[in-house]
Design an enzyme around this catalytic site. Structure first.
Site, PDB file in Angstrom:
ATOM      1  N   HIS A  66      -6.014  10.573   2.812  1.00 48.13           N
ATOM      2  CA  HIS A  66      -5.422  10.248   4.111  1.00 48.13           C
ATOM      3  C   HIS A  66      -4.843  11.560   4.682  1.00 48.13           C
ATOM      4  O   HIS A  66      -3.731  11.647   5.475  1.00 48.13           O
ATOM      5  CB  HIS A  66      -4.361   9.345   3.848  1.00 48.13           C
ATOM      6  CG  HIS A  66      -4.956   8.081   3.346  1.00 48.13           C
ATOM      7  ND1 HIS A  66      -5.495   7.220   4.220  1.00 48.13           N
ATOM      8  CD2 HIS A  66      -5.024   7.387   2.044  1.00 48.13           C
ATOM      9  CE1 HIS A  66      -5.777   5.799   3.547  1.00 48.13           C
ATOM     10  NE2 HIS A  66      -5.617   6.339   2.297  1.00 48.13           N
ATOM     11  N   ASN A 139      -5.237  -0.686   4.523  1.00 48.04           N
ATOM     12  CA  ASN A 139      -6.303  -0.113   4.914  1.00 48.04           C
ATOM     13  C   ASN A 139      -7.257  -0.830   6.015  1.00 48.04           C
ATOM     14  O   ASN A 139      -6.826  -2.236   6.251  1.00 48.04           O
ATOM     15  CB  ASN A 139      -7.590   0.063   3.855  1.00 48.04           C
ATOM     16  CG  ASN A 139      -7.258   1.493   3.132  1.00 48.04           C
ATOM     17  OD1 ASN A 139      -6.573   2.387   3.591  1.00 48.04           O
ATOM     18  ND2 ASN A 139      -7.728   1.634   1.925  1.00 48.04           N
ATOM     19  N   TYR A 351       2.739   7.429  -4.885  1.00 49.72           N
ATOM     20  CA  TYR A 351       2.980   7.430  -3.515  1.00 49.72           C
ATOM     21  C   TYR A 351       4.307   8.275  -3.518  1.00 49.72           C
ATOM     22  O   TYR A 351       4.256   9.277  -2.686  1.00 49.72           O
ATOM     23  CB  TYR A 351       2.776   6.184  -2.628  1.00 49.72           C
ATOM     24  CG  TYR A 351       1.442   5.996  -2.463  1.00 49.72           C
ATOM     25  CD1 TYR A 351       0.626   5.788  -3.153  1.00 49.72           C
ATOM     26  CD2 TYR A 351       1.201   5.684  -0.953  1.00 49.72           C
ATOM     27  CE1 TYR A 351      -0.781   5.106  -2.626  1.00 49.72           C
ATOM     28  CE2 TYR A 351      -0.114   5.441  -0.503  1.00 49.72           C
ATOM     29  CZ  TYR A 351      -1.058   5.152  -1.473  1.00 49.72           C
ATOM     30  OH  TYR A 351      -2.370   5.073  -0.927  1.00 49.72           O
TER      31      TYR A 351
END
EC number: 1.11.1.6
Length: 511
Positions: A66, A139, A351
């Site tokens: 990303h 997504n 993350y």
């Protein structure tokens, strides 16, 4: 002059007098201190050294997946009462608006790659709620390639560059996906290589939670939930040749489109829906409710509208507000929780860990990541690099018996009666299931494509163009995998791929 608050990160002079990083006014920006007019530079010239040293450090590590993306701000508005499903404060009143920030992205490419690459698109949203920041890290596809989280680094590596040639490699790409244990990816691969794999703009695509989440109401009743964010602009995609052409002409095509439309007042909107499922219903499914490679039947679990999302504000500074924004599914609020989906569980760690690497331990203090609507108080989360919020002043850095603290969990005891897990710790490789269980939904998608003239043929063409660059052995595995979805599909891919890249007699003899 600027704000006199020493903890205010926006303490910028309003008189526009140019200074060095310490606020010392600069007399002339390009003059450097030297010995005489033509002699060597002097180490005491802090203005020069300040500029050069900062320049060497002005880039932060790009995101691994990303990396390339665009973002905008807006709001979410509640249109329907769902308090029977979720007790989060952002849903407690019809008409309530919550400020949000959305970042759209591609997955596999580097920061300078093209917007129109054949790739899933990230659709990540940060809601600045009164109960803390909530991140929906989604997504534009309702499923994904894996359900074993240990495979994620391997998978992403195959979508990037060959370590020897530093080139994208069709052999790496298809080797991973056609390995029998990894063919659980077939549903996502079908989406990727249909024209849905290249959205025409960020405004013309949907967002999906993909994962199953757990939402609770204030009575303690809980549900499995999936979220659908559906574009009000209509779905619009590019075919393979259009996408390649635009990538060469304007690799920032989608980012430009988003910025331009918002600037001109053509604010894109999405309608947000949820699907809900009880634990009893989940136990009757022909697949696990935690399987990221499966979708829920809309007939059995119909979409229920909850609100509208509007993007009406471009960022003022891309680096500060888009490059530094940090999303994680672990950034959540009361009554919205992660399920036992193993890929989702791994993301809860991965993350924030990535953000601490890219942005530092205090990434949550960067203005775009600040939970300004609820504010923060935790005496033990202190210090660290780039601490700019006052560091809680003289507050003890532990839970002191001399201080009082308030907690809210007692008012919402909703965990005790929910999922109860019991069993030994064991390694489990969730590989492709025996038979056709993991091909059923992919076959259903292929039949859906038949409703739009030319889309089944486009799928075959898009795969063939890509796999024509792979070696014959891997090509055969690709043909066989798609033949398990539909024999005609496999034959169509093979016919076109071999017409693009014919085999020599020696290559044919090896097969």
């Amino acid at each position: 002059m600027g704000n006199d608050n020493p903890t205010n990160a926006s303490n910028v002079r309003s008189d526009r007098v140019v200074t060095n990083s310490q606020g010392n006014p600069i007399n002339e920006p390009f003059a450097t201190q030297r010995v005489g007019q033509y002699g060597p530079l002097l180490l005491q010239d802090f203005t020069l050294l300040d500029s050069l040293a900062h320049f060497n450090r002005e880039r932060i590590p790009e995101r691994n997946p990303h990396a390339h993306g665009s973002g905008a701000f807006g709001y979410f508005e509640v249109t329907d009462d769902i308090t029977d499903v979720c007790g989060s404060a952002m849903f407690n009143e019809i008409g309530k608006k919550t400020r949000c920030m959305v970042r759209f992205s591609t997955v596999g490419g580097e920061k300078g790659s093209a917007d129109t690459a054949r790739d899933p698109r990230g659709f990540a949203t940060k809601f600045y709620t009164e109960e803390g920041n909530l991140d929906w890290v989604y997504n534009n596809t309702p499923v994904f390639f894996i359900r074993d989280p240990a495979k994620f680094p391997h998978f992403i590596h195959t979508q990037k560059r060959n370590p020897e040639t530093n080139l994208k490699d069709a052999n790496m790409f298809w080797d991973f996906l056609t390995t029998p244990e990894n063919q659980v990816a077939i549903h996502q691969v079908m989406i990727l290589f249909s024209d849905r794999g290249t959205p025409a703009t960020y405004r013309n695509m949907n967002g999906y939670s993909g994962h199953t989440y757990k939402w609770s109401n204030k009575k303690g009743e809980w549900f499995y939930v999936q979220v659908h964010i559906k574009t009000d602009q209509g779905i619009k995609n590019l075919n393979n040749e259009e996408a390649v052409k635009i990538a060469g002409e304007n690799p920032d095509y989608c980012g430009q489109d988003l910025f331009k439309n918002i600037k001109e007042g053509n604010f894109p909107t999405w309608t947000v829906y949820i699907q809900t499922m009880t634990e009893a219903e989940a136990q009757k499914l022909p697949f696990s409710v935690f399987d990221l490679t499966k979708v829920w039947s809309h007939k059995q679990f119909p979409l229920r509208r909850i609100g509208k999302m509007v993007l009406n504000e471009n960022p003022k500074n891309y680096f500060a507000q888009v490059e530094q924004v940090a999303f994680s599914p672990s950034h959540t609020v009361p009554y919205q929780e992660a399920s036992a989906d193993p890929v989702l569980q791994s993301r809860l760690f991965a993350y924030p860990d990535a953000h601490r690497h890219r942005l530092g331990a205090n990434y949550h203090q960067i203005p775009v990541n600040c939970p300004y609507a609820s504010r923060v108080f935790n005496p033990s989360i202190r210090d660290g690099p780039m601490n700019v919020d006052g560091n809680l002043g003289s507050e003890p850095n532990y839970l002191s018996t001399a201080k009082s603290y308030n907690y809210t969990q007692a008012s919402k005891p909703i965990q005790q009666h929910q999922e109860v897990w019991n069993g030994p710790a064991l390694p489990f490789h969730w590989a492709t299931s025996p038979g056709d269980a993991d091909f059923v939904q992919a076959r259903g998608l292929y039949n859906v494509l038949a409703r739009t003239p030319g889309q089944q043929q486009a799928l075959a063409h898009n795969v063939a163009v890509h796999v024509a660059n792979a070696c014959p052995e891997i090509q055969e595995r690709v043909f066989a995998m798609f033949s398990r979805v539909d024999k005609t599909l496999g034959q169509s891919i093979k016919r076109e791929a071999l017409s693009i890249s014919p085999r020599s007699s020696s290559q044919q003899a090896k097969l």
